[in-house]
Design an enzyme around this catalytic site. Structure first.
Site, PDB file in Angstrom:
ATOM      1  N   ARG A  81      64.196  54.390 -38.676  1.00 46.42           N
ATOM      2  CA  ARG A  81      62.938  54.204 -38.557  1.00 46.42           C
ATOM      3  C   ARG A  81      62.427  55.366 -39.447  1.00 46.42           C
ATOM      4  O   ARG A  81      62.301  56.164 -39.001  1.00 46.42           O
ATOM      5  CB  ARG A  81      62.230  53.740 -37.286  1.00 46.42           C
ATOM      6  CG  ARG A  81      60.745  53.747 -37.709  1.00 46.42           C
ATOM      7  CD  ARG A  81      60.238  52.668 -38.534  1.00 46.42           C
ATOM      8  NE  ARG A  81      58.802  53.181 -38.703  1.00 46.42           N
ATOM      9  CZ  ARG A  81      57.212  52.074 -37.891  1.00 46.42           C
ATOM     10  NH1 ARG A  81      57.775  51.681 -37.170  1.00 46.42           N
ATOM     11  NH2 ARG A  81      56.789  52.590 -38.203  1.00 46.42           N
ATOM     12  N   ARG A  90      59.739  48.820 -43.186  1.00 48.25           N
ATOM     13  CA  ARG A  90      60.374  49.608 -42.138  1.00 48.25           C
ATOM     14  C   ARG A  90      61.393  48.373 -41.993  1.00 48.25           C
ATOM     15  O   ARG A  90      61.223  47.469 -42.358  1.00 48.25           O
ATOM     16  CB  ARG A  90      59.138  49.428 -41.010  1.00 48.25           C
ATOM     17  CG  ARG A  90      58.703  48.592 -40.265  1.00 48.25           C
ATOM     18  CD  ARG A  90      57.358  48.574 -39.353  1.00 48.25           C
ATOM     19  NE  ARG A  90      56.467  48.838 -40.889  1.00 48.25           N
ATOM     20  CZ  ARG A  90      55.389  49.720 -40.241  1.00 48.25           C
ATOM     21  NH1 ARG A  90      54.603  48.567 -39.279  1.00 48.25           N
ATOM     22  NH2 ARG A  90      54.575  49.522 -40.925  1.00 48.25           N
ATOM     23  N   ASP A  93      60.601  48.056 -36.403  1.00 48.63           N
ATOM     24  CA  ASP A  93      59.324  48.416 -35.550  1.00 48.63           C
ATOM     25  C   ASP A  93      59.173  47.429 -34.503  1.00 48.63           C
ATOM     26  O   ASP A  93      58.891  46.164 -34.357  1.00 48.63           O
ATOM     27  CB  ASP A  93      58.040  47.626 -36.666  1.00 48.63           C
ATOM     28  CG  ASP A  93      56.298  48.168 -36.331  1.00 48.63           C
ATOM     29  OD1 ASP A  93      56.629  49.309 -35.608  1.00 48.63           O
ATOM     30  OD2 ASP A  93      55.542  47.441 -36.505  1.00 48.63           O
ATOM     31  N   ASP A  95      56.602  47.829 -31.212  1.00 48.75           N
ATOM     32  CA  ASP A  95      55.345  47.495 -30.569  1.00 48.75           C
ATOM     33  C   ASP A  95      55.240  46.516 -29.267  1.00 48.75           C
ATOM     34  O   ASP A  95      55.298  45.873 -29.130  1.00 48.75           O
ATOM     35  CB  ASP A  95      54.214  46.770 -31.380  1.00 48.75           C
ATOM     36  CG  ASP A  95      54.344  47.768 -32.957  1.00 48.75           C
ATOM     37  OD1 ASP A  95      54.061  48.817 -32.536  1.00 48.75           O
ATOM     38  OD2 ASP A  95      53.847  46.944 -33.931  1.00 48.75           O
TER      39      ASP A  95
END
Length: 157
Positions: A81, A90, A93, A95
């Site tokens: 990344r 990307r 990712d 989150d």
């Protein structure tokens, strides 16, 4: 603590990257992967590049939110990344969408994720695995689906 993790990739072998991320989440210390959504294909929002492959995972973790975020960043780095600019394409990712009922507002970590109610690629997989989930300070997640109905997203068979 029950936490929900958003997963997305649109560079390299995005399907394999999402699958590997799920395996690595399950292998985190003090953490158990409880459930995962199907994978979804979504068009980039505020970005460019290929479509994304997205999913949401539910974990039970003994890691604090900052430690969990650091572990997620480690998984992202293992996938190469890079962050050349905001919303760049990307390889992976990850989150933290929700961390129990906590509300965290720090420079490096905001929970609930501040844009989760604006993203079909978060809401639909999240509601698949947690249909009645609420977002602390915002209300039921389901109430935000109509506002994202125009975003291009499809469940991957």
């Amino acid at each position: 603590m029950i936490a929900y993790i958003g997963i997305g990739a649109n560079l390299g072998d995005a399907h394999a990257n999402v699958d590997d991320a799920l395996a690595r989440l399950a292998a985190l210390p003090l953490t158990c992967l409880l459930s995962q959504s199907a994978k979804y294909r979504s068009a980039p929002i505020d970005s460019s590049g290929d479509d994304y492959v997205n999913a949401v995972a539910c974990i039970d973790t003994g890691l604090g939110a900052p430690e969990l975020l650091a572990a997620l960043h480690g998984i992202e780095l293992a996938h190469g990344r890079e962050r050349p600019y905001r919303n760049a394409p990307r390889t992976l990712d990850l989150d933290i969408l929700l961390y129990g009922d906590e509300r965290i507002d720090q420079p490096a970590l905001q929970v609930p994720h501040p844009r989760m109610t604006e993203r079909a690629f978060v809401l639909l997989p999240l509601l698949e695995i947690a249909p009645g989930i609420g977002i602390p300070g915002r209300g039921p997640a389901r109430q935000f689906v109509a506002a994202v109905a125009g975003q291009g997203i499809a469940r991957i068979a």
